[in-house]
Design a protein around this motif. Structure first.
Motif, mmCIF file in Angstrom:
data_model
loop_
_atom_site.group_PDB
_atom_site.id
_atom_site.type_symbol
_atom_site.label_atom_id
_atom_site.label_comp_id
_atom_site.label_asym_id
_atom_site.label_seq_id
_atom_site.Cartn_x
_atom_site.Cartn_y
_atom_site.Cartn_z
ATOM 1 N N PRO A 95 15.336 -5.737 -15.623
ATOM 2 C CA PRO A 95 14.166 -6.435 -15.104
ATOM 3 C C PRO A 95 13.057 -5.534 -14.548
ATOM 4 O O PRO A 95 12.029 -6.048 -14.082
ATOM 5 N N ASN A 96 13.208 -4.230 -14.600
ATOM 6 C CA ASN A 96 12.257 -3.329 -13.956
ATOM 7 C C ASN A 96 10.784 -3.626 -14.266
ATOM 8 O O ASN A 96 9.965 -3.654 -13.351
ATOM 9 N N MET A 107 14.691 -11.702 -14.887
ATOM 10 C CA MET A 107 15.902 -11.624 -15.705
ATOM 11 C C MET A 107 15.730 -12.346 -17.041
ATOM 12 O O MET A 107 16.289 -11.916 -18.056
ATOM 13 N N ALA A 108 14.959 -13.410 -17.074
ATOM 14 C CA ALA A 108 14.684 -14.084 -18.352
ATOM 15 C C ALA A 108 13.919 -13.142 -19.278
ATOM 16 O O ALA A 108 14.243 -13.034 -20.475
ATOM 17 N N GLN A 109 12.943 -12.441 -18.733
ATOM 18 C CA GLN A 109 12.196 -11.460 -19.533
ATOM 19 C C GLN A 109 13.128 -10.331 -19.991
ATOM 20 O O GLN A 109 13.074 -9.895 -21.143
ATOM 21 N N THR A 112 15.260 -11.496 -22.894
ATOM 22 C CA THR A 112 14.477 -11.547 -24.132
ATOM 23 C C THR A 112 14.270 -10.141 -24.683
ATOM 24 O O THR A 112 14.352 -9.912 -25.892
ATOM 25 N N MET A 113 14.039 -9.188 -23.783
ATOM 26 C CA MET A 113 13.843 -7.803 -24.210
ATOM 27 C C MET A 113 15.134 -7.233 -24.817
ATOM 28 O O MET A 113 15.097 -6.602 -25.883
ATOM 29 N N VAL A 114 16.266 -7.427 -24.156
ATOM 30 C CA VAL A 114 17.543 -6.918 -24.664
ATOM 31 C C VAL A 114 17.821 -7.509 -26.046
ATOM 32 O O VAL A 114 18.220 -6.796 -26.973
ATOM 33 N N ARG A 151 25.253 -10.457 -17.554
ATOM 34 C CA ARG A 151 24.395 -11.460 -18.211
ATOM 35 C C ARG A 151 23.639 -10.826 -19.381
ATOM 36 O O ARG A 151 23.580 -11.384 -20.480
ATOM 37 N N MET A 152 23.068 -9.646 -19.147
ATOM 38 C CA MET A 152 22.339 -8.961 -20.219
ATOM 39 C C MET A 152 23.284 -8.483 -21.318
ATOM 40 O O MET A 152 22.933 -8.522 -22.501
ATOM 41 N N ALA A 153 24.484 -8.056 -20.956
ATOM 42 C CA ALA A 153 25.470 -7.639 -21.960
ATOM 43 C C ALA A 153 25.831 -8.810 -22.862
ATOM 44 O O ALA A 153 25.980 -8.645 -24.083
ATOM 45 N N GLY A 154 25.953 -9.984 -22.291
ATOM 46 C CA GLY A 154 26.228 -11.179 -23.087
ATOM 47 C C GLY A 154 25.109 -11.457 -24.078
ATOM 48 O O GLY A 154 25.371 -11.824 -25.237
#
Length: 169
Positions: A95-96, A107-109, A112-114, A151-154
């Protein structure tokens, strides 16, 4: 001798002194030099982009992950570097770039980026959810960091499965 990134730990255990060229740059001259080195030595070239450099909104380079991947592929063709030597990496993905926003929005952004990174073929994924977002302390507790990284790994795993690419690591 061609060396794949996954071979490096075993080679180190055998006492061989070998490494992987890793660059985190979007500058074509830097990337061309790294790709030329990979071609000349037959070793893996790890090319990374950070979440601020490259993201689904363009980052400060104006490139999305797919734009960056296409640029690397074009430069590899110019340098005659075999694509099987290239590993694309996303560095400090999280999220940086949106940490001035509320955590859920940031975190939504980040998710989407990941997703965009993995779908573009990036396989070395470094997740970083350690920073606080709007209204949070600058340094987060371990539980929150782990929960956000999971969450991002998922998202990364789902994107890999849906796009038919290899699993990110």
């Amino acid at each position: 001798m061609r060396v794949a990134i996954e071979d490096v730990p075993g080679l180190h255990r055998e006492g061989k002194k070998i490494g992987v060229t890793s660059v985190c740059s979007a500058h074509p001259l830097v990337l061309k030099a790294a790709l030329r080195h990979g071609r000349e030595t037959g070793t893996t070239v790890l090319i990374e982009a950070t979440c601020n450099q490259v993201n689904h909104l363009g980052g400060y380079t104006g490139m999305t992950p797919s734009d960056f991947a296409a640029m690397v592929k074009a430069l590899a063709a110019v340098e005659q570097c075999p694509t099987e030597l290239i590993v694309l990496g996303g560095d400090h993905l999280g999220p940086n770039p949106w940490k001035d926003r509320p955590a859920e929005e940031a975190m939504a952004q980040a998710g989407t980026m990941v997703d965009a990174y993995v779908r573009a073929g990036f396989r070395k994924i470094h997740l970083d959810a350690s920073m606080g977002c709007a209204g949070e302390p600058a340094t987060l507790d371990d539980h929150t960091v782990a929960e956000r990284a999971a969450r991002m790994a998922g998202v990364a795993e789902q994107a890999a499965a849906q796009s038919g690419g290899g699993r990110p690591g």
